[in-house]
Design a protein around this motif. Structure first.
Motif, PDB file in Angstrom:
ATOM      1  N   LEU A  41       0.783  -1.304   0.147  1.00 29.27           N
ATOM      2  CA  LEU A  41      -0.083  -0.189  -0.001  1.00 29.27           C
ATOM      3  C   LEU A  41       0.938   1.396  -0.053  1.00 29.27           C
ATOM      4  O   LEU A  41       0.479   2.399  -0.207  1.00 29.27           O
ATOM      5  CB  LEU A  41      -1.075  -0.067   1.153  1.00 29.27           C
ATOM      6  CG  LEU A  41      -2.016  -1.054   1.271  1.00 29.27           C
ATOM      7  CD1 LEU A  41      -2.867  -1.018   2.341  1.00 29.27           C
ATOM      8  CD2 LEU A  41      -3.048  -0.326   0.065  1.00 29.27           C
ATOM      9  N   TYR A  42       2.124   0.966   0.133  1.00 28.69           N
ATOM     10  CA  TYR A  42       3.048   2.238   0.125  1.00 28.69           C
ATOM     11  C   TYR A  42       4.341   1.893  -0.216  1.00 28.69           C
ATOM     12  O   TYR A  42       4.906   0.772  -0.478  1.00 28.69           O
ATOM     13  CB  TYR A  42       3.415   2.391   1.904  1.00 28.69           C
ATOM     14  CG  TYR A  42       2.161   2.766   2.488  1.00 28.69           C
ATOM     15  CD1 TYR A  42       1.530   4.172   2.574  1.00 28.69           C
ATOM     16  CD2 TYR A  42       1.511   1.889   3.286  1.00 28.69           C
ATOM     17  CE1 TYR A  42       0.495   4.129   3.627  1.00 28.69           C
ATOM     18  CE2 TYR A  42       0.519   1.969   4.029  1.00 28.69           C
ATOM     19  CZ  TYR A  42      -0.011   3.163   4.132  1.00 28.69           C
ATOM     20  OH  TYR A  42      -1.111   3.487   4.943  1.00 28.69           O
ATOM     21  N   PHE A  43       5.104   3.062  -0.986  1.00 31.03           N
ATOM     22  CA  PHE A  43       6.228   2.845  -1.415  1.00 31.03           C
ATOM     23  C   PHE A  43       7.105   4.308  -0.938  1.00 31.03           C
ATOM     24  O   PHE A  43       6.443   5.354  -0.849  1.00 31.03           O
ATOM     25  CB  PHE A  43       6.312   2.661  -3.024  1.00 31.03           C
ATOM     26  CG  PHE A  43       5.765   3.560  -3.770  1.00 31.03           C
ATOM     27  CD1 PHE A  43       6.495   4.535  -4.378  1.00 31.03           C
ATOM     28  CD2 PHE A  43       4.334   3.717  -4.110  1.00 31.03           C
ATOM     29  CE1 PHE A  43       5.861   5.698  -5.161  1.00 31.03           C
ATOM     30  CE2 PHE A  43       3.685   4.423  -5.009  1.00 31.03           C
ATOM     31  CZ  PHE A  43       4.669   5.593  -5.452  1.00 31.03           C
ATOM     32  N   TYR A  44       8.404   4.195  -1.031  1.00 31.12           N
ATOM     33  CA  TYR A  44       9.307   5.107  -0.912  1.00 31.12           C
ATOM     34  C   TYR A  44      10.356   5.086  -1.894  1.00 31.12           C
ATOM     35  O   TYR A  44      10.949   4.046  -1.779  1.00 31.12           O
ATOM     36  CB  TYR A  44       9.811   5.180   0.689  1.00 31.12           C
ATOM     37  CG  TYR A  44      10.891   6.283   0.931  1.00 31.12           C
ATOM     38  CD1 TYR A  44      10.413   7.607   0.880  1.00 31.12           C
ATOM     39  CD2 TYR A  44      12.203   6.013   1.144  1.00 31.12           C
ATOM     40  CE1 TYR A  44      11.495   8.616   1.202  1.00 31.12           C
ATOM     41  CE2 TYR A  44      13.159   6.811   1.278  1.00 31.12           C
ATOM     42  CZ  TYR A  44      12.660   8.124   1.326  1.00 31.12           C
ATOM     43  OH  TYR A  44      13.686   9.012   1.776  1.00 31.12           O
ATOM     44  N   GLN A  90      11.710   1.091  -1.575  1.00 31.67           N
ATOM     45  CA  GLN A  90      10.781   0.420  -0.533  1.00 31.67           C
ATOM     46  C   GLN A  90       9.617   0.395  -0.559  1.00 31.67           C
ATOM     47  O   GLN A  90       8.989   1.182  -0.812  1.00 31.67           O
ATOM     48  CB  GLN A  90      11.441   0.921   0.887  1.00 31.67           C
ATOM     49  CG  GLN A  90      10.907   0.337   1.975  1.00 31.67           C
ATOM     50  CD  GLN A  90      11.636  -1.199   2.448  1.00 31.67           C
ATOM     51  OE1 GLN A  90      12.738  -1.337   2.097  1.00 31.67           O
ATOM     52  NE2 GLN A  90      10.744  -2.145   2.374  1.00 31.67           N
ATOM     53  N   PHE A  91       9.026  -1.046  -0.612  1.00 35.72           N
ATOM     54  CA  PHE A  91       7.895  -1.047  -0.770  1.00 35.72           C
ATOM     55  C   PHE A  91       7.218  -1.705   0.482  1.00 35.72           C
ATOM     56  O   PHE A  91       7.816  -2.722   1.023  1.00 35.72           O
ATOM     57  CB  PHE A  91       7.020  -1.994  -2.035  1.00 35.72           C
ATOM     58  CG  PHE A  91       7.575  -1.391  -3.394  1.00 35.72           C
ATOM     59  CD1 PHE A  91       6.612  -0.508  -3.842  1.00 35.72           C
ATOM     60  CD2 PHE A  91       8.745  -1.477  -3.870  1.00 35.72           C
ATOM     61  CE1 PHE A  91       6.597   0.044  -4.979  1.00 35.72           C
ATOM     62  CE2 PHE A  91       8.999  -0.675  -5.052  1.00 35.72           C
ATOM     63  CZ  PHE A  91       7.968  -0.132  -5.693  1.00 35.72           C
ATOM     64  N   GLU A 103       5.451  -0.062   8.330  1.00 33.57           N
ATOM     65  CA  GLU A 103       6.426  -0.475   7.799  1.00 33.57           C
ATOM     66  C   GLU A 103       6.987   0.756   6.787  1.00 33.57           C
ATOM     67  O   GLU A 103       8.346   0.920   6.757  1.00 33.57           O
ATOM     68  CB  GLU A 103       6.140  -1.583   6.825  1.00 33.57           C
ATOM     69  CG  GLU A 103       6.058  -2.825   7.406  1.00 33.57           C
ATOM     70  CD  GLU A 103       5.547  -4.024   6.652  1.00 33.57           C
ATOM     71  OE1 GLU A 103       5.415  -3.535   5.556  1.00 33.57           O
ATOM     72  OE2 GLU A 103       5.357  -5.299   7.110  1.00 33.57           O
ATOM     73  N   HIS A 104       6.073   1.611   6.304  1.00 40.61           N
ATOM     74  CA  HIS A 104       6.425   2.564   5.518  1.00 40.61           C
ATOM     75  C   HIS A 104       7.206   3.726   6.362  1.00 40.61           C
ATOM     76  O   HIS A 104       8.213   4.212   5.552  1.00 40.61           O
ATOM     77  CB  HIS A 104       5.051   3.284   4.751  1.00 40.61           C
ATOM     78  CG  HIS A 104       5.351   4.447   4.052  1.00 40.61           C
ATOM     79  ND1 HIS A 104       6.100   4.554   3.056  1.00 40.61           N
ATOM     80  CD2 HIS A 104       4.978   5.607   4.353  1.00 40.61           C
ATOM     81  CE1 HIS A 104       6.180   5.598   2.346  1.00 40.61           C
ATOM     82  NE2 HIS A 104       5.491   6.580   3.202  1.00 40.61           N
ATOM     83  N   MET A 105       6.879   3.950   7.521  1.00 38.60           N
ATOM     84  CA  MET A 105       7.426   5.033   8.191  1.00 38.60           C
ATOM     85  C   MET A 105       8.916   4.580   8.756  1.00 38.60           C
ATOM     86  O   MET A 105       9.752   5.247   8.704  1.00 38.60           O
ATOM     87  CB  MET A 105       6.643   5.277   9.624  1.00 38.60           C
ATOM     88  CG  MET A 105       5.220   6.011   9.209  1.00 38.60           C
ATOM     89  SD  MET A 105       5.540   7.372   7.847  1.00 38.60           S
ATOM     90  CE  MET A 105       6.333   8.599   8.981  1.00 38.60           C
TER      91      MET A 105
END
Length: 170
Positions: free
Chosen positions: A147-150, A157-158, A164-166
């Motif tokens: 649901l997130y990526f950076y 980073q997925f 986990e995203h933070m």
């Protein structure tokens, strides 16, 4: 209009000829994609109804978010997973397109049709002319629970959860 370097034999080429070449190239590039099958697969997998224009709009957002081709299908998965659960897309790229500059924290609250932090779903139009890898990713996303990526130039980073995203973002 398909993004590519085009060579025209004379300097007196018209805008219409250039546009026609770019449209024809788009059709050539996407000819191998079975959009009907992809649309059915997205509907089945995510419960999201899309059409070919929506896939191109999604591809344009992927185009602006990805730093490399190998990230594109995972980014597509993130966005379709978000659509599936009614989550905002939350893409800075859509606001960059609309505002024409880097996004600030205050911009995330602005009322704008391209603000995917305040508006549900896809943007009203594509935000760029996506290349074939982004179109392929939008048509055939990875199967993930992300649901997130950076993404930076050095890392991608997925994450499945906000926590986990933070951690990845920190």
């Amino acid at each position: 209009l398909f993004p590519k370097t085009y060579g025209f034999p004379t300097s007196d080429v018209t805008a219409d000829e250039i546009i026609r070449s770019m449209l024809d190239q788009f059709e050539t590039e996407v000819a191998s994609i079975d959009f009907d099958a992809c649309i059915a697969s997205i509907q089945e997998r995510y419960g999201v109804t899309v059409n070919e224009d929506d896939i191109i709009t999604m591809a344009s957002i992927i185009e602006r978010e990805a730093a490399s081709d190998d990230q594109r299908a995972d980014i597509a998965s993130v966005f379709y997973n978000r659509l599936e659960i009614g989550m905002m897309l939350q893409s800075d790229a859509t606001l960059v397109y609309s505002l024409g500059r880097n996004v600030t924290a205050d911009d995330l609250k602005v009322d704008d049709p391209y603000n995917t932090y305040t508006r549900e779903g896809l943007t009203p139009t594509p935000i760029c002319s996506p290349g074939l890898p982004s179109i392929q990713a939008a048509a055939n996303p990875s199967e993930t629970a992300y649901l997130y990526f950076y993404i930076t130039p050095d890392t991608a980073q997925f994450s499945e959860t906000y926590d986990e995203h933070m951690q990845a973002y920190s």
